[in-house]
Design an enzyme around this catalytic site. Structure first.
Site, PDB file in Angstrom:
ATOM      1  N   ARG A 105      29.640  39.847  49.660  1.00  0.00           N
ATOM      2  CA  ARG A 105      29.465  40.669  48.451  1.00  0.00           C
ATOM      3  C   ARG A 105      30.080  42.051  48.689  1.00  0.00           C
ATOM      4  O   ARG A 105      30.744  42.614  47.819  1.00  0.00           O
ATOM      5  CB  ARG A 105      27.966  40.827  48.123  1.00  0.00           C
ATOM      6  CG  ARG A 105      27.264  39.550  47.665  1.00  0.00           C
ATOM      7  CD  ARG A 105      27.744  39.102  46.306  1.00  0.00           C
ATOM      8  NE  ARG A 105      27.601  40.154  45.300  1.00  0.00           N
ATOM      9  CZ  ARG A 105      26.482  40.413  44.607  1.00  0.00           C
ATOM     10  NH1 ARG A 105      25.406  39.694  44.816  1.00  0.00           N
ATOM     11  NH2 ARG A 105      26.453  41.373  43.690  1.00  0.00           N
ATOM     12  N   HIS A 136      27.849  36.329  36.538  1.00  0.00           N
ATOM     13  CA  HIS A 136      27.662  37.088  37.786  1.00  0.00           C
ATOM     14  C   HIS A 136      28.987  37.051  38.562  1.00  0.00           C
ATOM     15  O   HIS A 136      29.084  36.442  39.630  1.00  0.00           O
ATOM     16  CB  HIS A 136      26.510  36.462  38.589  1.00  0.00           C
ATOM     17  CG  HIS A 136      25.940  37.361  39.643  1.00  0.00           C
ATOM     18  ND1 HIS A 136      26.387  38.650  39.855  1.00  0.00           N
ATOM     19  CD2 HIS A 136      24.933  37.163  40.553  1.00  0.00           C
ATOM     20  CE1 HIS A 136      25.698  39.199  40.846  1.00  0.00           C
ATOM     21  NE2 HIS A 136      24.814  38.321  41.273  1.00  0.00           N
ATOM     22  N   ASP A 159      20.913  27.618  42.678  1.00  0.00           N
ATOM     23  CA  ASP A 159      20.408  28.943  42.311  1.00  0.00           C
ATOM     24  C   ASP A 159      18.938  28.766  41.937  1.00  0.00           C
ATOM     25  O   ASP A 159      18.479  27.632  41.715  1.00  0.00           O
ATOM     26  CB  ASP A 159      21.240  29.478  41.120  1.00  0.00           C
ATOM     27  CG  ASP A 159      20.869  30.896  40.701  1.00  0.00           C
ATOM     28  OD1 ASP A 159      20.212  31.617  41.486  1.00  0.00           O
ATOM     29  OD2 ASP A 159      21.245  31.287  39.578  1.00  0.00           O
ATOM     30  N   GLN A 202      29.260  38.005  42.395  1.00  0.00           N
ATOM     31  CA  GLN A 202      28.725  36.987  43.295  1.00  0.00           C
ATOM     32  C   GLN A 202      29.737  35.850  43.484  1.00  0.00           C
ATOM     33  O   GLN A 202      29.957  35.376  44.595  1.00  0.00           O
ATOM     34  CB  GLN A 202      27.415  36.421  42.726  1.00  0.00           C
ATOM     35  CG  GLN A 202      26.789  35.364  43.593  1.00  0.00           C
ATOM     36  CD  GLN A 202      26.270  35.924  44.920  1.00  0.00           C
ATOM     37  OE1 GLN A 202      25.520  36.869  44.925  1.00  0.00           O
ATOM     38  NE2 GLN A 202      26.688  35.339  46.031  1.00  0.00           N
ATOM     39  N   CYS A 241      23.281  32.181  46.114  1.00  0.00           N
ATOM     40  CA  CYS A 241      23.485  33.616  45.878  1.00  0.00           C
ATOM     41  C   CYS A 241      22.334  34.462  46.401  1.00  0.00           C
ATOM     42  O   CYS A 241      22.515  35.646  46.671  1.00  0.00           O
ATOM     43  CB  CYS A 241      23.710  33.873  44.390  1.00  0.00           C
ATOM     44  SG  CYS A 241      22.294  33.459  43.349  1.00  0.00           S
ATOM     45  N   ARG A 273      23.942  46.112  35.713  1.00  0.00           N
ATOM     46  CA  ARG A 273      23.199  44.840  35.759  1.00  0.00           C
ATOM     47  C   ARG A 273      22.211  44.878  34.605  1.00  0.00           C
ATOM     48  O   ARG A 273      21.364  45.761  34.518  1.00  0.00           O
ATOM     49  CB  ARG A 273      22.461  44.704  37.090  1.00  0.00           C
ATOM     50  CG  ARG A 273      21.394  43.633  37.052  1.00  0.00           C
ATOM     51  CD  ARG A 273      20.835  43.300  38.399  1.00  0.00           C
ATOM     52  NE  ARG A 273      21.815  42.561  39.186  1.00  0.00           N
ATOM     53  CZ  ARG A 273      21.514  41.823  40.265  1.00  0.00           C
ATOM     54  NH1 ARG A 273      20.270  41.739  40.685  1.00  0.00           N
ATOM     55  NH2 ARG A 273      22.456  41.177  40.923  1.00  0.00           N
TER      56      ARG A 273
HETATM   57  N1  NVA Z   1      20.316  33.429  38.424  1.00  0.00           N
HETATM   58  C1  NVA Z   1      19.681  34.463  39.191  1.00  0.00           C
HETATM   59  C2  NVA Z   1      20.668  35.119  40.103  1.00  0.00           C
HETATM   60  C3  NVA Z   1      20.086  36.200  40.983  1.00  0.00           C
HETATM   61  C4  NVA Z   1      21.109  36.880  41.802  1.00  0.00           C
HETATM   62  C5  NVA Z   1      19.073  35.477  38.231  1.00  0.00           C
HETATM   63  O1  NVA Z   1      19.717  35.808  37.224  1.00  0.00           O
HETATM   64  O2  NVA Z   1      17.963  35.936  38.479  1.00  0.00           O
HETATM   65  N1   CP Z   2      22.708  37.682  44.662  1.00  0.00           N
HETATM   66  C1   CP Z   2      22.335  38.854  44.116  1.00  0.00           C
HETATM   67  O1   CP Z   2      22.932  39.349  43.168  1.00  0.00           O
HETATM   68  O2   CP Z   2      21.286  39.453  44.732  1.00  0.00           O
HETATM   69  P1   CP Z   2      20.450  40.688  44.193  1.00  0.00           P
HETATM   70  O3   CP Z   2      19.714  40.239  42.966  1.00  0.00           O
HETATM   71  O4   CP Z   2      19.519  41.027  45.325  1.00  0.00           O
HETATM   72  O5   CP Z   2      21.375  41.819  43.880  1.00  0.00           O
END
Ligand code: NVA
Ligand code: CP
Length: 301
Positions: free
Chosen positions: A287, A129, A219, A132, A259, A102
């Site tokens: 997930r 993502h 989101d 997700q 998500c 990540r």
């Molecule tokens: N768009 C959000 C998704 C979190 C799972 C982010 O990147 O923070």
């Molecule tokens: N939806 C998601 O990826 O959650 P986290 O940021 O908690 O991993």
């Protein structure tokens, strides 16, 4: 399938085959049927951003498959001190069987895959993502039994979730409509892909996008990495809140996906979030099952 880097890389058949396996693994888990099919393998989980769901679902999922998982925070790795991703990739490939990462820039994920010699899974970048969205497609299919022909509507920021949902939805035969504010459109690479599909609609008007939708998705307005724009974004995104008035334009049985983490009172009202909480937390659970399916697909010989 060698890696899971972004939805654009997957074919419709690959997506459906992951979803089918995810359904099977979910069934087995619920019925106490063990499936430690990846015994003796190790996965490294590199996190350059925070996580609740991704970390816990990968760690427990790997355990259920008989694997070892290593949580590798960039605060502790030499990456945090400037060791190049190319070297990290070549070193980790000699210890591990798979890497989940990540991070911010999609290029880092692509480089990890290019320079390493083991499968790489994207656990979220600014661009995409995919884990997700596989869970989202799985959850939608659980409710409707099919994906083909359903109308998916995304309202909000044209960021990683929008980019991946558009591609995942279109590849599986869904109609996809998207509404973002001006200046927050999805990535041009995704828009180019989407524009080749007659069943794609893009607008800046949420009420036009949501009309007759079967699935409504939103989101956060300020994703990880752009939190310092929070105040400006709250003003820009205010007309894009998923609330009762907007939901009345969707189909009466429409489901809502998020998500998470969700910011009630911003991208979604408390009322709509709680009315659809079962669907949203099923999505979070999925997930686990979807990622286990991805690990099995990438690692089982
Ligand atoms: N768009 C959000 C998704 C979190 C799972 C982010 O990147 O923070
Ligand atoms: N939806 C998601 O990826 O959650 P986290 O940021 O908690 O991993």
């Amino acid at each position: 399938m060698k890696h899971l880097l972004k939805m654009l890389d997957l074919s419709k058949e690959e997506i459906l085959s992951i979803l089918n396996l995810a359904d099977q693994l979910k069934y087995e888990k619920k019925h106490g049927i063990e499936h430690a099919v990846l015994k003796g393998k190790s996965i490294g989980l590199i996190f350059q951003k925070s996580s609740t769901r991704t970390r816990v679902s990968f760690e427990t999922g790997a355990y259920q498959l008989g694997m070892q998982s290593l949580f590798l925070s960039s605060r502790d790795l030499q990456i945090g001190r400037g060791e190049p991703i190319q070297d990290t990739a070549r070193v980790l490939s000699r210890y591990l069987d798979c890497i989940m990462i990540r991070t911010f820039d999609q290029k880092e994920v692509e480089d990890l895959a290019a320079f390493g010699s083991i499968p790489v899974i994207n656990g979220l970048t600014d661009f995409s993502h995919p884990c997700q969205v596989l869970a989202d497609l799985m959850t939608i299919r659980e409710k409707y039994s099919v994906l083909e022909g359903l109308k998916m509507c995304y309202i909000g920021d044209g960021y990683n979730m929008a980019n991946s949902l558009i591609v995942g939805g279109l590849k599986t035969g869904m109609q996809v409509s998207v509404a973002t504010p001006q200046g927050y459109e999805p990535d041009p690479q995704v828009m180019d892909f989407a524009k080749q599909h007659d069943c794609f609609q893009f607008t800046h008007e949420p009420s036009a996008a949501i009309k007759d939708a079967d699935v409504v998705i939103t989101d956060t307005w300020a994703s990880m990495g752009v939190e310092d724009e929070k105040e400006v974004r709250q003003k820009v995104f205010a007309p894009y809140q998923v609330n009762k008035e907007l939901m009345q334009l969707a189909k009466p049985h429409a489901m809502v996906q998020h998500c998470l983490p969700a910011y009630r009172g911003q991208e979604i009202t408390e009322e709509i979030f709680e009315a659809h909480a079962d669907e949203i937390f099923e999505e979070a659970e999925n997930r686990l099952h979807a990622q286990k399916a991805v690990m099995v697909k990438l690692l089982q010989k």
